[in-house]
Design a protein around this motif. Sequence first.
Motif, mmCIF file in Angstrom:
data_model
loop_
_atom_site.group_PDB
_atom_site.id
_atom_site.type_symbol
_atom_site.label_atom_id
_atom_site.label_comp_id
_atom_site.label_asym_id
_atom_site.label_seq_id
_atom_site.Cartn_x
_atom_site.Cartn_y
_atom_site.Cartn_z
ATOM 1 N N LEU A 146 -23.223 -6.002 -21.924
ATOM 2 C CA LEU A 146 -22.996 -7.423 -22.179
ATOM 3 C C LEU A 146 -21.946 -7.623 -23.276
ATOM 4 N N LEU A 147 -21.871 -6.675 -24.214
ATOM 5 C CA LEU A 147 -20.867 -6.765 -25.277
ATOM 6 C C LEU A 147 -19.459 -6.807 -24.698
ATOM 7 N N LEU A 148 -19.242 -6.027 -23.626
ATOM 8 C CA LEU A 148 -17.923 -6.017 -22.992
ATOM 9 C C LEU A 148 -17.684 -7.307 -22.220
ATOM 10 N N LYS A 149 -18.718 -7.807 -21.580
ATOM 11 C CA LYS A 149 -18.587 -9.042 -20.807
ATOM 12 C C LYS A 149 -18.199 -10.216 -21.707
ATOM 13 N N ASN A 150 -18.719 -10.209 -22.944
ATOM 14 C CA ASN A 150 -18.436 -11.307 -23.864
ATOM 15 C C ASN A 150 -16.968 -11.371 -24.274
ATOM 16 N N LEU A 151 -16.255 -10.252 -24.130
ATOM 17 C CA LEU A 151 -14.851 -10.217 -24.498
ATOM 18 C C LEU A 151 -13.938 -10.702 -23.383
ATOM 19 N N GLU A 152 -14.457 -10.755 -22.169
ATOM 20 C CA GLU A 152 -13.600 -11.029 -21.020
ATOM 21 C C GLU A 152 -13.005 -12.438 -21.062
ATOM 22 N N PHE A 184 -8.136 -10.903 -18.902
ATOM 23 C CA PHE A 184 -8.572 -9.744 -19.683
ATOM 24 C C PHE A 184 -9.962 -9.318 -19.219
ATOM 25 N N LYS A 185 -10.080 -8.057 -18.795
ATOM 26 C CA LYS A 185 -11.353 -7.587 -18.254
ATOM 27 C C LYS A 185 -11.528 -6.094 -18.548
ATOM 28 N N ILE A 186 -12.767 -5.710 -18.889
ATOM 29 C CA ILE A 186 -13.091 -4.301 -19.139
ATOM 30 C C ILE A 186 -14.251 -3.908 -18.235
ATOM 31 N N THR A 187 -14.051 -2.813 -17.492
ATOM 32 C CA THR A 187 -15.102 -2.334 -16.587
ATOM 33 C C THR A 187 -15.430 -0.886 -16.933
ATOM 34 N N VAL A 188 -16.738 -0.582 -16.997
ATOM 35 C CA VAL A 188 -17.171 0.797 -17.223
ATOM 36 C C VAL A 188 -17.408 1.440 -15.863
ATOM 37 N N LEU A 189 -16.640 2.475 -15.532
ATOM 38 C CA LEU A 189 -16.736 3.134 -14.230
ATOM 39 C C LEU A 189 -17.679 4.332 -14.244
ATOM 40 N N TRP A 190 -17.889 4.903 -15.405
ATOM 41 C CA TRP A 190 -18.704 6.109 -15.530
ATOM 42 C C TRP A 190 -19.236 6.170 -16.955
ATOM 43 N N PRO A 191 -20.457 6.719 -17.145
ATOM 44 C CA PRO A 191 -21.389 7.287 -16.165
ATOM 45 C C PRO A 191 -22.140 6.186 -15.407
ATOM 46 N N LEU A 192 -22.731 6.565 -14.300
ATOM 47 C CA LEU A 192 -23.446 5.593 -13.476
ATOM 48 C C LEU A 192 -24.706 5.105 -14.158
ATOM 49 N N VAL A 206 -9.361 -0.995 -18.130
ATOM 50 C CA VAL A 206 -9.044 -2.186 -18.917
ATOM 51 C C VAL A 206 -7.880 -2.903 -18.239
ATOM 52 N N GLU A 207 -8.096 -4.174 -17.923
ATOM 53 C CA GLU A 207 -7.044 -4.994 -17.308
ATOM 54 C C GLU A 207 -6.628 -6.080 -18.289
ATOM 55 N N ASN A 208 -5.336 -6.106 -18.602
ATOM 56 C CA ASN A 208 -4.803 -7.041 -19.584
ATOM 57 C C ASN A 208 -3.505 -7.635 -19.042
ATOM 58 N N LYS A 209 -3.522 -8.920 -18.726
ATOM 59 C CA LYS A 209 -2.366 -9.602 -18.121
ATOM 60 C C LYS A 209 -1.856 -8.860 -16.875
ATOM 61 N N GLY A 210 -2.791 -8.352 -16.103
ATOM 62 C CA GLY A 210 -2.459 -7.686 -14.853
ATOM 63 C C GLY A 210 -2.146 -6.211 -14.994
ATOM 64 N N ILE A 211 -1.968 -5.719 -16.192
ATOM 65 C CA ILE A 211 -1.698 -4.289 -16.412
ATOM 66 C C ILE A 211 -3.028 -3.555 -16.489
ATOM 67 N N ARG A 212 -3.149 -2.498 -15.684
ATOM 68 C CA ARG A 212 -4.393 -1.722 -15.642
ATOM 69 C C ARG A 212 -4.203 -0.385 -16.361
ATOM 70 N N VAL A 213 -5.098 -0.126 -17.327
ATOM 71 C CA VAL A 213 -5.071 1.134 -18.072
ATOM 72 C C VAL A 213 -6.418 1.824 -17.871
ATOM 73 N N LEU A 214 -6.364 3.075 -17.413
ATOM 74 C CA LEU A 214 -7.578 3.859 -17.167
ATOM 75 C C LEU A 214 -7.803 4.804 -18.346
ATOM 76 N N VAL A 215 -8.945 4.627 -19.039
ATOM 77 C CA VAL A 215 -9.290 5.420 -20.222
ATOM 78 C C VAL A 215 -10.390 6.395 -19.830
ATOM 79 N N THR A 216 -10.119 7.693 -19.967
ATOM 80 C CA THR A 216 -10.976 8.713 -19.337
ATOM 81 C C THR A 216 -11.776 9.576 -20.306
#
Length: 755
Positions: free
Chosen positions: A607-613, A617-625, A642-652
């Motif tokens: 929910l902490l990430l959802k509050n920033l959206e 601007f959007k942050i999605t956690v893909l892993w772990p399940l 992380v999506e910011n103004k349409g730019i997608r950055v994958l943090v691994t």
Amino acid sequence: MRRKLFFCGVSQWASIMLIDTFGLPISLLTMTFLLISAKFSNSISNIMDDSTKKLIVLGAVVGLSAGFFRGFEFDKIQQSVNLKEEADFFTGYVEQSYIGEDCHYLINLNNYNGYNAKVIVKEYDKNKKRHDVKNKHNAHIKTNFLPGDLVRLQGKPELPKDAGNPRCFDYRKYLRAKEIHFTMTASSMKKIGQEQGAVVKLKRKLHVAKLRFINNIDSSEAVRGVIAGILFGSKELLDEDLYDAFRKNSTAHILAVSGLHVGIIYLLYRKIFRKFPNKGISAVFIIILLIYGQMTMWTPSVTRAIILTLLAIAGNFLNRAYDFVTAISATSFIMLIINPLQAQLPSYQMSFLAVLGIGFLLPILEYVMPSWLAVMTSVQLPMSIYGAYMFNYLSFGGFVFNLPTIALTALIVPVGMAQYIICFMGVEFHLLNKIIWGLGFLVSKINLKGDEIINLGRDVISPPLYIVVSSILLIFFFSSECAYIHRKRALKKEVLLAAAAIFILALPFVKADITDFDKAGFVFVDVGQGDCLHVKSPQGKAMLIDGGGSRDYNLGEKTLKPYLLKNRFGSLDLAAITHWDMDHSKGIEELSRCYEIRGFFDGKHELLLKNLEEEEFKITVLWPLDKRVAAVDNDRSNVFMVENKGIRVLVTGDISSAVEDTLVNLYGNQLKAHVLKVSHHGSRYSSSPKFLDTVKPKAAVIGVGKNYYGHPADSVLKLLEERKIEIYRTDLDGAVGICGNEKEWKVVTNRSRRN
């Protein structure tokens, strides 16, 4: 008009700063425009006569010429440095031997590729016999070589790196201002001769006396460090927490051998001279000043104070009036002719700001407050503005702690000088040692306890450089004799127009303060061997994903906090980590103890990430399940899209190839991103071909520093190159920023790679 030389000095300094920041063509155009504007401006003409304008032109010409030619020569020497892999042999004279636990030397290579090059050398071999000073403290204060030694050394030259992060400390610029061309760790050093002459012999004796003096102080390292700082300006022995307390209390100037020390010596001379007024006393005093300058290695503040004092003595003997501001301006002019590059040094800038504050503000403030308070206010006002920009700290502690600290320093300096002379003669006087120890102990305790009990300062974001420069110039202008006379003559319009002209003159600093990172939505911060991503949303929210970390260095306080404050972020909305490895999480933990972070995410509480959206601007956690368990190992690293103004950055994080392939099976084309943060710092166990082919990044960023793990692996770099993915590395490129939007974006770096 009096004090014409002040305008000449300001013009000279500003010209050097311009050419060092923008280069010759833009500097010439800017200075020409400003000078022409000043010439034809009626308000300026009413305040300045023709001779003042000519001096301004002289200052600009001298500043531009000296700055260009000295900078050109310096850069030419650096370009000649051979950065080959194998070590080479060099020969040169030791110019300075630094005090500290490690052996560092400033060596002058008289014929390096046809040039006179200066190099900072750290001696690798620590098993040699140390010079001369053998007692129970010898493990800390040591040296193998003395000034004047001709040495042959073996090592690999290294060019100092530019700042890793925007607006942060630039080691290359710092050494450039001191005219030091490169650094080296010497695998071997051998004395093969010695420079001859009376001056060199005196330098050697002075240095040995300094070592003996410090070693003879029977005290803790903390107190010894304070005494060494007060008398010699040597900060190498200072305890970090203690120095931080001095800085917060606005009393750190006493540890830099400020003009205060020379002033104390000068007051003693004046008292003696009144009783015995003869040239012999003055000659002895001048010799003492020159020796003290050598003891302190001619720091800018000491050099400034000594030249000012010599001008005062010359004025007395020549029966000429002594104007403090004019003398300051003449001193600056002389120092910048000797080394124009030092105009960039904070120590130079602070030294002159402090005395200019006294010169301009003190005569006015003495009418409305006690003299002691007027002096401190005169110094503190311009220095507070400068300190807020340079050090991100605003403190009023100087009004409380400077009085007792300066009073004790006024005792330490003469007693310390007397003990130093005794050490120079090879004699020991234990009573003086104990007195110096007691005084140093009191200074330490006042500042340590004062910082704990009365905290009169706070961290601040850097104000815009343009505001800093124009504010200081306006303070000096409105407190000047010129402005006072014009106000008395009811020429208020001319005064206001002149003030407006100051804002115009400061305009070049608007450009100097802008960085490519100001509009970046993503910044991969340089934290050495570790990961850190600073994300800035379109509506001004800010978060960090990982914060690096080092076993022996407080990266959160010393790297992340300055980076954030200097780039005008006073707090973070959220800090997240991919997992709990030290090189990802420790920096965040350290930062949280000294900086406001309103939320923390380690894999739970999405929910902490959802509050920033936001809309863009959007942050999605893909892993772990399984989000209920915190990320405790590499393969349980939180993977963020992380999506910011349409730019997608994958943090691994540090996931392995096995997890990467699992992500491909789970998400397929949903993994596609513009930028990939390469997993595990480019480890050979990550970045599988299948994963790279699915993500299809245009750019890949590797968070890496000096390491013994082989990061990044050649095999990973080859995989990226084969797919024509642009590779960015924080060890080579410094901070990496992603600017723009989905349709048009670019990558910016804080460092330019040198071939």
